[in-house]
Design an enzyme around this catalytic site. Sequence first.
Site, PDB file in Angstrom:
ATOM      1  N   LYS A 180       0.819  -1.209   0.000  1.00  0.00           N
ATOM      2  CA  LYS A 180       0.000   0.000   0.000  1.00  0.00           C
ATOM      3  C   LYS A 180       0.856   1.263   0.000  1.00  0.00           C
ATOM      4  CE  LYS A 180      -1.963   0.158   3.861  1.00  0.00           C
ATOM      5  NZ  LYS A 180      -0.871   0.878   4.557  1.00  0.00           N
ATOM      6  N   GLU A 203       2.153   5.618  11.437  1.00  0.00           N
ATOM      7  CA  GLU A 203       3.201   4.871  10.737  1.00  0.00           C
ATOM      8  C   GLU A 203       4.372   4.569  11.669  1.00  0.00           C
ATOM      9  OE1 GLU A 203       3.313   3.674   7.389  1.00  0.00           O
ATOM     10  OE2 GLU A 203       1.192   4.020   7.805  1.00  0.00           O
ATOM     11  N   ARG A 204       5.172   3.598  11.266  1.00  0.00           N
ATOM     12  CA  ARG A 204       6.386   3.279  12.022  1.00  0.00           C
ATOM     13  C   ARG A 204       7.373   4.445  11.919  1.00  0.00           C
ATOM     14  NH1 ARG A 204       4.513  -1.562   9.824  1.00  0.00           N
ATOM     15  NH2 ARG A 204       5.268  -0.939   7.779  1.00  0.00           N
TER      16      ARG A 204
END
Length: 452
Positions: A180, A203-204
């Site tokens: 994605k 998000e990381r």
Amino acid sequence: MELGAAQPGRLEMLEQLWRRFSDDATALKRGGRVNEVSATHYKVRGLSDVARLGDLVEHRGHTSNSRGEIVKISSDEVTIAPFERSADAGIGDAVFRRGPLSVSPHGSWRGRAIDALGRPIDGGAPLARGIAAGNDKTPGALARQRVGTSFMTGVRVIDIFTPLCFGQRLGVFAGSGVGKSTLLAMLAGADAFDTVVVALIGERGREVREFLEDTIGHSMAKTVAVVATSDESAMMRRRAPDTAMRVAEHFRDQGHRVLLILDSITRFAHALREVATGTGEPPVARGYPASVFTDLPKLLERAGPGAEGTGSITAIISVLVDGDDHNDPVADSVRGILDGHVVLDRAIAEQGRYPPVNPLSSISRLAGKAWSPEQKTLVTRLKSMIARFEDTRDIRLLGAYQGGADPELDMAVRQVPLIYEALIQTPRDRPSADPFSDLARHLKRLTSDAGE
């Protein structure tokens, strides 16, 4: 002469004084005391009569000050969700009301990375401030411009099967680890836009710098990044999409064609759920309170074409499908709001075909404005061949297929693998300027190579 010499100094002093008192941080009007603390919220007495939902407060602790937002009001106390990672408050601490959150986008924000409260996080110079953006700048239904101008993303599978128009809102639906973010990065490189706003929600942390420096790369000069990583509080993850939308609205009102990439709306919904359940709101669908399904369209409807004389916000919204269940409540709700959806299939990714877009499950509700009549006929034919090829996959694997009995199936068996190969594209590949011509040349070359 002395008066003239003194005048610039006086004007400078007046400007400094105005800037000082125009800052909400210096205008602390009412306060209260903390009387209850939990892991994610704390409650304050003394603010109920002046508080409004969405107002910011400043908590003055023993070691430092922190900010939070009022998320619930009762007759004798208010509930506050902190922007910090935890509610580091003690009984009796002073809390002051600061009023609603103010975001003041400026043209110089392009090329910068900010957090959900509009503060720089890239180590650069302090941000210039423009005119404060309001809470809701959604154009009226009949005041919006009509959508009708298409553009090329450079991604062949998107431009052929789900073409986009300026002002469209498209969802990218995928499970975790399917590709994605890679597809979003490819779409972010489209040259058709004046400004790009990227909101990275949940998000990381290690991926943020890599995404901005390597993936966005040369487009960073026209990009504003709004970042709220997974380890930040639910309030920061909840606020980040709103901040990104306010920035996009600012540039839209300046006449820009804006691309808004929001990754991901599902983590925004998770943050909404965490805040809402912390205030005691009951769940109604798989743990999601009803307010989640009210806040999603409020956010997404702000994107799209602007009023006459302004620009547009084209939104690419990623939807993380929990457990690969495309009937997940968030996915189902968002799909009904957007103007199309692209489905990334894990089985296609496992075959090594990237982007792993399933053209049969993907749709663009504005494709008719982008295709010519000949292109529409061709895409319909391509989808028919792909559907026939996929429907007979099990029969062919069992060895029950014999050529010559069904000419249409014979053509699908010959052509579809070549079509799949022609659609493979990586971020390192050159963007496609004419995807239909590229597909025709690729098929012609492969067919001639097979003939030899």
